[in-house]
Design a protein around this motif. Structure first.
Motif, PDB file in Angstrom:
ATOM      1  N   GLU A  25     -11.732  29.650 -12.892  1.00 34.87           N
ATOM      2  CA  GLU A  25     -13.144  29.706 -13.317  1.00 34.87           C
ATOM      3  C   GLU A  25     -13.310  30.409 -14.653  1.00 34.87           C
ATOM      4  N   ILE A  26     -12.540  31.485 -14.895  1.00 34.95           N
ATOM      5  CA  ILE A  26     -12.772  32.351 -16.046  1.00 34.95           C
ATOM      6  C   ILE A  26     -11.741  32.125 -17.148  1.00 34.95           C
ATOM      7  N   VAL A  27     -10.474  32.059 -16.788  1.00 36.59           N
ATOM      8  CA  VAL A  27      -9.406  31.898 -17.780  1.00 36.59           C
ATOM      9  C   VAL A  27      -8.506  30.746 -17.334  1.00 36.59           C
ATOM     10  N   PRO A  28      -8.972  29.511 -17.418  1.00 39.69           N
ATOM     11  CA  PRO A  28      -8.239  28.380 -16.821  1.00 39.69           C
ATOM     12  C   PRO A  28      -6.855  28.143 -17.421  1.00 39.69           C
ATOM     13  N   THR A  29      -6.587  28.602 -18.635  1.00 36.56           N
ATOM     14  CA  THR A  29      -5.276  28.361 -19.252  1.00 36.56           C
ATOM     15  C   THR A  29      -4.331  29.542 -19.085  1.00 36.56           C
ATOM     16  N   GLY A  30      -4.780  30.628 -18.461  1.00 37.73           N
ATOM     17  CA  GLY A  30      -3.959  31.825 -18.346  1.00 37.73           C
ATOM     18  C   GLY A  30      -3.174  31.888 -17.060  1.00 37.73           C
ATOM     19  N   GLU A  31      -2.231  32.822 -17.014  1.00 37.92           N
ATOM     20  CA  GLU A  31      -1.454  33.087 -15.823  1.00 37.92           C
ATOM     21  C   GLU A  31      -1.854  34.461 -15.276  1.00 37.92           C
ATOM     22  N   PRO A  32      -1.988  34.577 -13.953  1.00 37.92           N
ATOM     23  CA  PRO A  32      -2.465  35.837 -13.374  1.00 37.92           C
ATOM     24  C   PRO A  32      -1.656  37.060 -13.789  1.00 37.92           C
ATOM     25  N   LEU A  33      -0.329  36.971 -13.785  1.00 40.09           N
ATOM     26  CA  LEU A  33       0.484  38.145 -14.084  1.00 40.09           C
ATOM     27  C   LEU A  33       0.220  38.667 -15.481  1.00 40.09           C
ATOM     28  N   GLN A  34       0.252  37.778 -16.478  1.00 38.57           N
ATOM     29  CA  GLN A  34       0.016  38.204 -17.865  1.00 38.57           C
ATOM     30  C   GLN A  34      -1.412  38.718 -18.041  1.00 38.57           C
ATOM     31  N   PHE A  35      -2.350  38.045 -17.395  1.00 40.91           N
ATOM     32  CA  PHE A  35      -3.753  38.463 -17.491  1.00 40.91           C
ATOM     33  C   PHE A  35      -3.938  39.870 -16.924  1.00 40.91           C
ATOM     34  N   LEU A  36      -3.419  40.137 -15.724  1.00 40.11           N
ATOM     35  CA  LEU A  36      -3.605  41.435 -15.080  1.00 40.11           C
ATOM     36  C   LEU A  36      -2.900  42.548 -15.853  1.00 40.11           C
ATOM     37  N   LYS A  37      -1.726  42.247 -16.416  1.00 41.88           N
ATOM     38  CA  LYS A  37      -1.043  43.255 -17.229  1.00 41.88           C
ATOM     39  C   LYS A  37      -1.841  43.581 -18.488  1.00 41.88           C
ATOM     40  N   LYS A  38      -2.357  42.558 -19.128  1.00 41.74           N
ATOM     41  CA  LYS A  38      -3.108  42.752 -20.366  1.00 41.74           C
ATOM     42  C   LYS A  38      -4.364  43.585 -20.122  1.00 41.74           C
ATOM     43  N   GLN A  39      -4.968  43.431 -18.943  1.00 47.19           N
ATOM     44  CA  GLN A  39      -6.202  44.169 -18.626  1.00 47.19           C
ATOM     45  C   GLN A  39      -5.910  45.508 -17.946  1.00 47.19           C
ATOM     46  N   LEU A  40      -4.619  45.927 -17.951  1.00 47.12           N
ATOM     47  CA  LEU A  40      -4.191  47.210 -17.381  1.00 47.12           C
ATOM     48  C   LEU A  40      -4.494  47.298 -15.889  1.00 47.12           C
ATOM     49  N   LEU A  41      -4.478  46.150 -15.229  1.00 51.65           N
ATOM     50  CA  LEU A  41      -4.667  46.113 -13.788  1.00 51.65           C
ATOM     51  C   LEU A  41      -3.335  46.108 -13.050  1.00 51.65           C
ATOM     52  N   ILE A  42      -2.257  46.158 -13.825  1.00 54.70           N
ATOM     53  CA  ILE A  42      -0.918  46.371 -13.290  1.00 54.70           C
ATOM     54  C   ILE A  42      -0.291  47.502 -14.087  1.00 54.70           C
ATOM     55  N   ARG A  43       0.216  48.514 -13.381  1.00 52.81           N
ATOM     56  CA  ARG A  43       0.846  49.663 -14.022  1.00 52.81           C
ATOM     57  C   ARG A  43       2.184  49.940 -13.351  1.00 52.81           C
ATOM     58  N   ASP A  44       3.184  50.228 -14.156  1.00 47.51           N
ATOM     59  CA  ASP A  44       4.520  50.508 -13.625  1.00 47.51           C
ATOM     60  C   ASP A  44       4.993  49.385 -12.706  1.00 47.51           C
ATOM     61  N   GLU A  45       4.638  48.150 -13.084  1.00 41.20           N
ATOM     62  CA  GLU A  45       5.023  46.959 -12.317  1.00 41.20           C
ATOM     63  C   GLU A  45       4.458  46.972 -10.897  1.00 41.20           C
ATOM     64  N   LYS A  46       3.302  47.639 -10.736  1.00 43.18           N
ATOM     65  CA  LYS A  46       2.632  47.657  -9.443  1.00 43.18           C
ATOM     66  C   LYS A  46       1.139  47.392  -9.647  1.00 43.18           C
ATOM     67  N   PRO A  47       0.509  46.716  -8.701  1.00 46.42           N
ATOM     68  CA  PRO A  47      -0.940  46.511  -8.814  1.00 46.42           C
ATOM     69  C   PRO A  47      -1.685  47.836  -8.704  1.00 46.42           C
ATOM     70  N   THR A  48      -2.749  47.992  -9.462  1.00 49.31           N
ATOM     71  CA  THR A  48      -3.593  49.179  -9.330  1.00 49.31           C
ATOM     72  C   THR A  48      -4.577  48.991  -8.182  1.00 49.31           C
ATOM     73  N   VAL A  49      -5.221  50.088  -7.799  1.00 49.92           N
ATOM     74  CA  VAL A  49      -6.242  50.025  -6.749  1.00 49.92           C
ATOM     75  C   VAL A  49      -7.319  49.004  -7.120  1.00 49.92           C
ATOM     76  N   ALA A  50      -7.757  49.016  -8.387  1.00 53.58           N
ATOM     77  CA  ALA A  50      -8.810  48.093  -8.817  1.00 53.58           C
ATOM     78  C   ALA A  50      -8.375  46.645  -8.650  1.00 53.58           C
ATOM     79  N   SER A  51      -7.126  46.322  -9.030  1.00 48.53           N
ATOM     80  CA  SER A  51      -6.684  44.933  -8.920  1.00 48.53           C
ATOM     81  C   SER A  51      -6.566  44.504  -7.460  1.00 48.53           C
ATOM     82  N   VAL A  52      -6.139  45.431  -6.582  1.00 42.49           N
ATOM     83  CA  VAL A  52      -6.068  45.105  -5.161  1.00 42.49           C
ATOM     84  C   VAL A  52      -7.465  44.840  -4.603  1.00 42.49           C
ATOM     85  N   LEU A  53      -8.417  45.695  -4.947  1.00 45.57           N
ATOM     86  CA  LEU A  53      -9.792  45.520  -4.460  1.00 45.57           C
ATOM     87  C   LEU A  53     -10.408  44.222  -4.959  1.00 45.57           C
ATOM     88  N   LEU A  54     -10.096  43.861  -6.203  1.00 47.21           N
ATOM     89  CA  LEU A  54     -10.702  42.679  -6.813  1.00 47.21           C
ATOM     90  C   LEU A  54     -10.024  41.381  -6.401  1.00 47.21           C
TER      91      LEU A  54
END
Length: 471
Positions: free
Chosen positions: A176-205
């Motif tokens: 819906e929002i980023v149809p050409t993107g990949e989830p892993l790269q998107f979440l890393k770029k938005q700092l929703l993954i830290r130290d190769e682990k999902p953050t609390v915010a990314s898990v909730l979302l």
């Protein structure tokens, strides 16, 4: 500022507490910064410098500075600690009847959005009448979470990456929002993954089942209590509590829908008889949304929504962050969970608009239905919002309106009409109205069956015809 004798005595009798402290002029300015830091890291407070105390006789006296210049050392300590005008207000107080007793320096401190250290480099918090140093790293971290300096939403969670990168929720969001993107790269770029682990915010979302990783921090529990009493009990619990899980977007919508469904069918007594209860759905939506987005996720507890016969309570873990208080929350803005708030607003038909107007919208909706505004209570470890089905009319107005169509009214009826829990409060209302000639007790009733009516109209000579008909 000149104070009269009564105002002076009020200060001298002030009890040192969580929000008040009195000091002599001899106190070293550096030592005073401990109290300043402690107030700022807690709920704020007031310091009066220039109050002497005879410890043997437990008597206080007004022993102020001889001039403003004599207080320069203390004022400079305040100014170095707080730039002028930020979270602090200074005043010099003088006795009107005894100006030679000197000037007392009064400093009022507000709770700050950041953690403050004293001049010795330590962090203090106010507990009762004491300044307690925080030396444990976990205690300091808890203070930072409570004030919103840092947010637990950025904390990495020890779950596999595909818990959020390969979920139905994140795939639907990306299409819906980023149809050409990949989830892993998107979440890393938005700092929703830290130290190769999902953050609390990314898990909730983006996790399909956040409760698997955050079992006590990601659900909303909804209760129905068939009572108007101040506390719900097991005896008044109607059915089982409803636990609502899933990603935050779904939790908000389902919690609002469930609450609205439970409210429907509740009937309340009004001056016009029993009527179906009505809450603005937008009020329930905004307050539940606010609870999910701004709670303290470091606290292992769910959000609790309690539906009573005369009110809805929404309680979320964590006190109000930073400088927010129940008094300024409609004018001030502070977001504890920036990632969560930002990205949930990007979902289709988002539950929030991310413009800080949600609570004001909730209050305006209640006003539009002529209901009293929600009550916000900061319990320090949680925030409780009480949405009462209580009209803006005063209890006195409700009583008069009710008696326009009913012959009498009792204490229990008034409590149901006005949403008042105390029988004694209603007794005092009746007494005031009787003294004002607006009510009278119905004679001959035993105390347990006491009731009241509008005053009877006595026939006077002026009401009688001048020439009565002779029979």
């Amino acid at each position: 500022m000149d104070l009269n004798d009564h105002e002076v005595q009020q200060i001298l009798l002030t009890e040192e507490s969580h929000t008040a402290d009195l000091k002599a002029t001899e106190i070293a300015p550096a030592k005073l910064t401990r109290t300043m830091a402690a107030f700022c890291n807690a709920e704020g407070g007031e310091i009066f410098v220039g109050i002497g105390e005879d410890s043997t006789r437990q008597l206080r006296s007004w022993r102020g500075f001889g001039s403003i210049e004599e207080a320069n050392g203390h004022v400079q300590a305040f100014e170095s600690f707080f730039p002028f005008g930020q979270f602090v207000d200074y005043q010099f107080l003088r006795q009107l009847d005894d100006p030679d007793s000197g000037l007392v320096l009064k400093a009022t401190f507000l709770r700050t959005p950041d953690v403050r250290k004293s001049s010795d480099g330590k962090i203090y918090v106010r507990r009762g009448a004491q300044n307690m140093p925080l030396t444990d790293l976990e205690a300091i971290r808890r203070l930072e979470y409570a004030k919103g300096v840092t947010s637990f939403e950025t904390h990495p969670i020890d779950v596999p990456l595909d818990f959020v990168t390969n979920s139905d929720t994140v795939i639907g969001f990306m299409l819906e929002i980023v149809p050409t993107g990949e989830p892993l790269q998107f979440l890393k770029k938005q700092l929703l993954i830290r130290d190769e682990k999902p953050t609390v915010a990314s898990v909730l979302l983006f996790a399909d089942e956040p409760q698997a990783a955050l079992p006590k921090q990601s659900a909303v529990k909804v209760y129905r209590y068939a009572t108007s009493e101040p506390l719900g009990t097991r005896a008044t619990l109607a059915g089982q509590p409803i636990a609502i899980g899933g990603p935050a977007y779904d939790v908000i919508r389902e919690a609002v829908r469930t609450t609205v469904d439970l409210v429907q069918g509740i009937r309340v007594l009004t001056p016009n008889g029993l009527e179906d209860i009505t809450y603005p759905e937008v009020t329930l939506h905004e307050i539940i949304t606010n609870a999910v987005l701004h709670r303290d996720y470091s606290i292992a507890d769910d959000i609790h929504v309690r539906v009573f016969d005369n009110r809805v309570e929404v309680e979320s873990p964590g006190g109000l962050p930073a400088h927010l208080t129940p008094e300024n929350i409609l004018e001030q803005r502070f977001g504890r969970n920036g990632h969560l708030t930002r990205w949930i607003s990007r979902f289709p038909d988002p539950p929030n608009k991310d413009v800080g107007e949600g609570l004001r919208t909730a209050f305006d909706a209640m006003k539009g239905l002529k209901l009293k505004p929600p009550e916000i209570i900061d319990k320090r470890t949680s925030v409780l919002v009480v949405i009462r089905h209580q009209r803006l009319a005063s209890p006195e107005e409700m009583i008069i309106e009710y008696l326009q169509s009913q012959p009498e009214i009792s204490n229990s009826v008034v409590r149901r009409l006005a949403g008042i829990g105390s029988e004694n409060t209603v007794k005092r209302i009746f007494q005031r109205m009787i003294r004002a000639g607006e009510l009278e007790p119905i004679p001959g009733r035993p105390l347990r069956d006491a009731a009241y009516r509008l005053p009877t109209q006595l026939t006077t000579k002026a009401d009688e015809p001048e020439h009565p008909t002779l029979l």
